[in-house]
Motif scaffolding. Structure first.
Motif, PDB file in Angstrom:
ATOM      1  N   TYR C  56     -16.828  -5.819  11.139  1.00  0.00           N
ATOM      2  CA  TYR C  56     -16.119  -5.653  12.410  1.00  0.00           C
ATOM      3  C   TYR C  56     -16.082  -4.142  12.684  1.00  0.00           C
ATOM      4  CZ  TYR C  56     -12.049  -6.134  15.658  1.00  0.00           C
ATOM      5  OH  TYR C  56     -11.180  -6.104  16.738  1.00  0.00           O
ATOM      6  N   MET C  59     -12.716  -1.741  13.006  1.00  0.00           N
ATOM      7  CA  MET C  59     -11.647  -2.184  12.106  1.00  0.00           C
ATOM      8  C   MET C  59     -12.033  -1.939  10.644  1.00  0.00           C
ATOM      9  SD  MET C  59      -9.456  -5.719  11.943  1.00  0.00           S
ATOM     10  CE  MET C  59      -8.316  -6.028  10.581  1.00  0.00           C
ATOM     11  N   LYS C  62     -11.441   1.629   9.916  1.00  0.00           N
ATOM     12  CA  LYS C  62     -10.000   1.885   9.935  1.00  0.00           C
ATOM     13  C   LYS C  62      -9.347   1.469   8.620  1.00  0.00           C
ATOM     14  CE  LYS C  62      -5.871   0.716  12.645  1.00  0.00           C
ATOM     15  NZ  LYS C  62      -5.391   0.180  13.928  1.00  0.00           N
ATOM     16  N   TYR C  63      -9.733   0.298   8.100  1.00  0.00           N
ATOM     17  CA  TYR C  63      -9.123  -0.184   6.853  1.00  0.00           C
ATOM     18  C   TYR C  63      -9.633   0.570   5.628  1.00  0.00           C
ATOM     19  CZ  TYR C  63      -5.679  -3.305   8.518  1.00  0.00           C
ATOM     20  OH  TYR C  63      -4.525  -3.775   9.087  1.00  0.00           O
ATOM     21  N   LYS C 120     -11.943  -5.403  -1.169  1.00  0.00           N
ATOM     22  CA  LYS C 120     -12.322  -6.818  -1.284  1.00  0.00           C
ATOM     23  C   LYS C 120     -11.344  -7.732  -0.551  1.00  0.00           C
ATOM     24  CE  LYS C 120     -15.759  -7.438  -4.445  1.00  0.00           C
ATOM     25  NZ  LYS C 120     -16.741  -8.534  -4.446  1.00  0.00           N
ATOM     26  N   ALA C 123     -10.811  -5.316   3.835  1.00  0.00           N
ATOM     27  CA  ALA C 123     -11.800  -4.745   4.758  1.00  0.00           C
ATOM     28  C   ALA C 123     -12.662  -5.854   5.356  1.00  0.00           C
ATOM     29  CB  ALA C 123     -12.673  -3.732   4.017  1.00  0.00           C
ATOM     30  N   PHE C 125     -15.484  -7.495   6.147  1.00  0.00           N
ATOM     31  CA  PHE C 125     -16.917  -7.693   5.898  1.00  0.00           C
ATOM     32  C   PHE C 125     -17.101  -9.171   5.575  1.00  0.00           C
ATOM     33  CE2 PHE C 125     -16.443  -3.266   4.228  1.00  0.00           C
ATOM     34  CZ  PHE C 125     -17.468  -2.628   4.913  1.00  0.00           C
ATOM     35  N   TRP C 126     -18.277  -9.723   5.912  1.00  0.00           N
ATOM     36  CA  TRP C 126     -18.568 -11.122   5.568  1.00  0.00           C
ATOM     37  C   TRP C 126     -20.009 -11.252   5.120  1.00  0.00           C
ATOM     38  CZ3 TRP C 126     -16.382  -9.420  10.120  1.00  0.00           C
ATOM     39  CH2 TRP C 126     -15.002  -9.641  10.234  1.00  0.00           C
TER      40      TRP C 126
ATOM     41  N   LYS D   6     -12.544 -11.340  20.152  1.00  0.00           N
ATOM     42  CA  LYS D   6     -13.755 -11.299  19.338  1.00  0.00           C
ATOM     43  C   LYS D   6     -13.681 -12.320  18.212  1.00  0.00           C
ATOM     44  CE  LYS D   6     -14.966  -6.531  20.262  1.00  0.00           C
ATOM     45  NZ  LYS D   6     -15.527  -5.281  19.725  1.00  0.00           N
ATOM     46  N   ALA D  50      -6.347 -10.310  14.128  1.00  0.00           N
ATOM     47  CA  ALA D  50      -6.024  -8.888  14.279  1.00  0.00           C
ATOM     48  C   ALA D  50      -5.811  -8.576  15.751  1.00  0.00           C
ATOM     49  CB  ALA D  50      -7.159  -8.027  13.734  1.00  0.00           C
ATOM     50  N   ASN D  52      -5.820  -5.158  18.113  1.00  0.00           N
ATOM     51  CA  ASN D  52      -6.179  -3.736  18.101  1.00  0.00           C
ATOM     52  C   ASN D  52      -6.489  -3.255  16.684  1.00  0.00           C
ATOM     53  OD1 ASN D  52      -5.816  -3.765  20.872  1.00  0.00           O
ATOM     54  ND2 ASN D  52      -3.639  -3.225  20.666  1.00  0.00           N
ATOM     55  N   MET D  53      -7.214  -4.107  15.948  1.00  0.00           N
ATOM     56  CA  MET D  53      -7.713  -3.774  14.604  1.00  0.00           C
ATOM     57  C   MET D  53      -6.635  -3.637  13.544  1.00  0.00           C
ATOM     58  SD  MET D  53     -10.887  -1.284  15.579  1.00  0.00           S
ATOM     59  CE  MET D  53     -12.120  -1.804  16.774  1.00  0.00           C
ATOM     60  N   ASP D  54      -5.493  -4.303  13.746  1.00  0.00           N
ATOM     61  CA  ASP D  54      -4.494  -4.435  12.683  1.00  0.00           C
ATOM     62  C   ASP D  54      -4.204  -5.917  12.475  1.00  0.00           C
ATOM     63  OD1 ASP D  54      -3.701  -1.968  11.534  1.00  0.00           O
ATOM     64  OD2 ASP D  54      -2.735  -1.429  13.446  1.00  0.00           O
ATOM     65  N   TYR D  55      -4.075  -6.276  11.192  1.00  0.00           N
ATOM     66  CA  TYR D  55      -3.766  -7.683  10.898  1.00  0.00           C
ATOM     67  C   TYR D  55      -2.416  -8.076  11.492  1.00  0.00           C
ATOM     68  CZ  TYR D  55      -7.608  -7.813   7.538  1.00  0.00           C
ATOM     69  OH  TYR D  55      -8.856  -7.790   6.958  1.00  0.00           O
ATOM     70  N   GLU D  67      -7.201  -5.872  22.174  1.00  0.00           N
ATOM     71  CA  GLU D  67      -8.386  -6.498  21.591  1.00  0.00           C
ATOM     72  C   GLU D  67      -7.897  -7.431  20.482  1.00  0.00           C
ATOM     73  OE1 GLU D  67     -12.045  -4.266  20.770  1.00  0.00           O
ATOM     74  OE2 GLU D  67     -11.852  -4.854  18.670  1.00  0.00           O
ATOM     75  N   ALA D  69      -8.828 -10.338  17.590  1.00  0.00           N
ATOM     76  CA  ALA D  69      -9.976 -10.807  16.813  1.00  0.00           C
ATOM     77  C   ALA D  69      -9.575 -11.931  15.873  1.00  0.00           C
ATOM     78  CB  ALA D  69     -10.579  -9.661  16.010  1.00  0.00           C
ATOM     79  N   PHE D  71     -11.183 -14.165  12.495  1.00  0.00           N
ATOM     80  CA  PHE D  71     -12.273 -14.201  11.508  1.00  0.00           C
ATOM     81  C   PHE D  71     -11.840 -14.888  10.220  1.00  0.00           C
ATOM     82  CE2 PHE D  71     -10.562  -9.789  11.850  1.00  0.00           C
ATOM     83  CZ  PHE D  71      -9.994  -9.612  10.606  1.00  0.00           C
ATOM     84  N   VAL D  74     -12.202 -12.328   4.280  1.00  0.00           N
ATOM     85  CA  VAL D  74     -13.242 -11.301   4.146  1.00  0.00           C
ATOM     86  C   VAL D  74     -13.930 -11.409   2.787  1.00  0.00           C
ATOM     87  CG1 VAL D  74     -11.988  -9.826   5.735  1.00  0.00           C
ATOM     88  CG2 VAL D  74     -11.685  -9.502   3.266  1.00  0.00           C
TER      89      VAL D  74
END
Lengths: 142, 77, 142, 77
Positions: C56, C59, C62-63, C120, C123, C125-126, D6, D50, D52-55, D67, D69, D71, D74
């Motif tokens: 992503y 994000m 950022k993380y 892990k 962040a 990622f997939w 997203k 999330a 604005n890119m915070d959980y 924004e 999201a 998903f 991870v």
């Protein structure tokens, strides 16, 4: 499982690249944990200009081999490498390289730390520092 | 076949020699080896001892052909 | 403190050498703890032929920055580096590099492991694996 | 200024689109955003969200310009 004692400077990441390329475990390992110990230009509040690393030839190799075998029994690892410098060295020189390869990360993390702690407490090496005011033996490992 | 004795690092400097030989007839333990080769110098606290490259206590028995070593706490890594 | 996302193969030890030479802390660090995660040619009992790593954008960075700052607050470290691969990759390709520099070894060991565990779990990622029988998303991190 | 949505990885494939837009007038929370953009598809267990890119949790409030999201767990590193 390899142990090396080097009496001249070595570049740990270069050594890792060579060792890993020659090893037969490409694609088998998901984790590599590496530790590099380097010479600092200060210790216990004093500037250190140079250092001499003495060892007990034979016993040093025996104990590095022993702790490598212990780590291989305790954890599910594919391989390990220990390289340790001896002789005269200068600030920023690498002193020790420990690397462990495993399928999953926990074993590599645990085993590399075990190797370093056991090396520090049992492998017969001794450091003598050159300070501005003269020489001194490092009297204990922190 | 006598006993070979080795001193390392600061102990080597304090004892004043890196190596010595001692007859197996005059020593029974690692402590005896120290006393004989150093003229009864008092042994520094925390001194480590090895026989044939394995750590031992000062009461460990020695025999002809053994390699006995004395050294300070290790500081590698 | 540096974060890098790479969409093509990278050589972690080469990158470390470059980073360390350019960094201004020669002689200050006594410890470097490094972790490299690599793609295995098997997972959950199946042969894996290739893998796609999605992320992503924004994000992820950022993380990675956030966990790097957390580590720098928790431990007395000099610097950290995280490099993570994205896109199409093949078995034995490096996926992630984490490195931490510190004066003493405990901080480097602790912080590098913290960075990996947090990466892990947090962040974004997939991984999608290419097996002989088709594709599958990796559904959890072990 | 609407809300940008997203979807990533397996959720992107299940939802069938990588991105959507939704008017801030028809949604109050992240859960509303999911329902509106997926035609009330049931949300897979363990879905992460999330803003604005915070959980955030699904009850988190949303506003124009956000924004959002969605998903799966991870799997990097």
């Amino acid at each position: 499982m390899l142990i090396e004692i080097k009496d001249s400077p070595f570049e740990p990441y270069q050594r890792l690249l060579e060792y890993q390329s020659a090893a037969g475990f490409a694609g088998k390992y998901g984790a590599t944990a590496v530790f590099v110990g380097s010479m600092r230009e200060f210790n216990q509040g004093d500037d250190v200009e140079a250092m001499l690393l003495e060892h007990y030839p034979g016993m040093t190799e025996k104990y590095l081999q022993k702790i490598s075998e212990e780590a291989a029994k305790k954890w599910d690892i594919l391989d390990s490498l220990i390289v340790h410098r001896i002789g005269e060295m200068l600030p920023n020189d690498p002193i020790v390289l420990v690397a462990v390869w495993s399928a999953h990360r926990a074993a590599a993390f645990d085993a590399s730390r075990y190797l370093m702690e056991e090396l520090k407490s049992r492998a017969p090496f001794w450091k003598k520092e050159n300070l501005v005011e003269g020489e001194r033996w490092v009297d204990k490992n922190t | 076949m006598s006993i070979t004795v080795k001193f390392f690092a600061s102990l080597r400097e304090q004892v004043g020699q890196p190596e010595a030989e001692v007859s197996e007839n005059v020593v029974k333990t690692v402590a005896d080896v120290w006393n004989t080769t150093t003229n009864d110098m008092s042994i520094p606290e925390n001194t480590l001892m090895a026989v044939n490259m394995d750590y031992v206590e000062s009461t460990h028995a020695v025999k002809a052909g053994d390699e006995v070593a004395f050294f300070p706490p290790v500081t590698g890594g």
